[in-house]
Design an enzyme around this catalytic site. Structure first.
Site, PDB file in Angstrom:
ATOM      1  CB  THR A  37      21.982  71.450  43.948  1.00 47.85           C
ATOM      2  OG1 THR A  37      23.294  71.290  44.497  1.00 47.85           O
ATOM      3  CG2 THR A  37      21.855  72.845  43.367  1.00 47.85           C
ATOM      4  CE1 TYR A  51      23.883  74.110  46.188  1.00 45.91           C
ATOM      5  CE2 TYR A  51      25.061  75.634  44.769  1.00 45.91           C
ATOM      6  CZ  TYR A  51      24.659  74.356  45.073  1.00 45.91           C
ATOM      7  OH  TYR A  51      25.031  73.312  44.266  1.00 45.91           O
ATOM      8  CB  SER A  84      24.204  63.641  46.621  1.00 46.25           C
ATOM      9  OG  SER A  84      25.156  64.327  45.846  1.00 46.25           O
ATOM     10  CB  THR A 117      24.591  67.002  40.645  1.00 43.73           C
ATOM     11  OG1 THR A 117      25.336  68.019  41.325  1.00 43.73           O
ATOM     12  CG2 THR A 117      23.271  67.572  40.159  1.00 43.73           C
ATOM     13  CG  ASP A 118      28.537  66.795  44.667  1.00 49.13           C
ATOM     14  OD1 ASP A 118      28.545  67.410  43.585  1.00 49.13           O
ATOM     15  OD2 ASP A 118      28.838  67.326  45.755  1.00 49.13           O
ATOM     16  CE  LYS A 190      28.503  67.903  39.442  1.00 52.09           C
ATOM     17  NZ  LYS A 190      28.149  68.290  40.818  1.00 52.09           N
ATOM     18  CD  GLU A 311      49.701  48.823  30.748  1.00 50.40           C
ATOM     19  OE1 GLU A 311      50.745  48.820  31.429  1.00 50.40           O
ATOM     20  OE2 GLU A 311      49.692  48.973  29.513  1.00 50.40           O
TER      21      GLU A 311
END
Length: 354
Positions: A37, A51, A84, A117-118, A190, A311
């Site tokens: 981005t 975009y 990304s 950023t992903d 993120k 667990e």
């Protein structure tokens, strides 16, 4: 006139010399651009969704922030030009090798990587484990494209270059810097789909902040990283296949079985709660482990330690637990671990080390 001309020539020479000295005193920072981005463009100045990512080249990114010249001697390289979500293991290996090559040069003081950023958090953790230098490596992105009103890319890039050139950032591991905040590559995630303050380190907190054109650190990462790690990717062209199986109500083993059939060497189980295993999923994981597939219990929760023998009876099942790593980062560590060993006990130790 001759005396005046001579004096003017001397003054000019002194100013030129002073300017050259000032440049010599600045750190040398290389920007490696990969797209995202921060290099995106929108149809209008108010387009902040929908975009197109990865359109602007590294030279234009640098030209858009002329203030960079005041904080570092900057060079740029276009390594990739992708969104990304398209980042692959092969991209990571190429990027890490280039970073290591550059940081081995005495005239490179730090690296900035512009990135979508992903998957910033995944690239950051991969580099945190594979960069062989204590010099600063800072990954930066943006939540708004370069064409948007109040685009955050320019200030984020300025801060990242400042941080990469700072002696205070030496030895801190790979850093992620956006929104005036500094996060550790191991811990950051993120946390919001679209807001500028999306990058967070839940519970453990930021490493520090960028303010007054310099970093302010308040904590450091204790887990081993960068030059302290045992992972050598210099001769690797690929990584072992490791996949993630997600836990949810009414889940089944269809995806798990497909991954195993497709050749997975490891499976990250992103379980509910403390990495719990459902009655429908557990038999498939047990069968996969008996077939030689490494199983790591992680959690979809995103915070907290996955307790060994909590667990599930991990000792009996010969499973590994992810400690505090989220599923996507556990996958990265398991891939690199499998280049060293297939022993589950040794791999568990790696999860408690990194």
């Amino acid at each position: 006139m001759t005396t005046f001309a001579s004096a003017l020539a001397v003054c000019t020479a002194l100013l030129t010399s002073a300017a050259a000295f000032a440049q010599d005193k600045l750190p040398n920072v290389t920007i490696l651009a990969t797209g995202g981005t921060i290099a995106g463009t929108g149809a209008t100045s108010t387009t902040t969704v929908g975009y197109t990512a990865a359109k602007v080249g590294v030279e234009r990114l640098i030209e858009a922030v002329p203030e960079l010249k005041k904080v570092a001697n900057v060079k740029g390289e276009q390594v990739f030009q992708i969104a990304s979500e398209n980042m692959t293991n092969e991209h990571w290996l190429t990027l890490a090798k280039r970073v290591n090559t550059l940081l081995a040069q005495p005239d490179v003081d730090g690296i900035v990587i512009t990135h979508g950023t992903d998957t910033i958090e995944e690239t950051a953790y991969f580099l945190n484990l594979t960069v062989k230098s204590t010099k600063p490596v800072v990954i930066v992105g943006a939540m708004r494209p370069s064409t948007a009103i109040s685009a955050d890319g320019p200030i984020n890039l300025y801060n990242a270059v400042t941080l990469a050139g700072s002696k205070d950032a030496v030895g801190k591991g790979v850093l992620v810097s956006l929104n005036d905040q500094i996060n550790a590559g191991r811990d950051v995630t993120k946390a919001n789909t679209s807001t500028a303050d999306t990058f967070r380190t839940p519970e453990l907190g930021f490493l520090g902040y960028m303010q007054d054109n310099k970093p302010h650190f308040y904590r450091q990462v204790i887990r081993k990283h960068t030059a302290e790690t045992e992972f050598d990717i210099s001769k690797l062209d690929s990584l072992p296949q490791v996949d993630i199986v997600y836990g949810y109500a009414n889940n089944n083993r269809i995806a798990l079985d497909a991954f195993v059939k497709a050749g997975a060497k490891g499976i990250i189980h992103a379980g509910v709660g403390d990495g719990s295993l459902s009655n429908a999923m557990k038999p498939g994981l047990v069968e996969a482990r008996k077939a030689g597939v490494l199983i790591v219990r992680s959690s979809r929760v995103g915070n907290g330690i996955v307790a060994r023998n909590g667990e599930a009876n991990d000792d009996e099942l010969d499973f590994v637990v992810s400690d505090t790593l989220n599923p996507q980062k556990a996958r990265i560590l398991l891939m690199l671990a499998l280049t060293k060993t297939t022993d589950s006990k040794a791999i568990q130790k790696l999860f408690y080390t990194y």
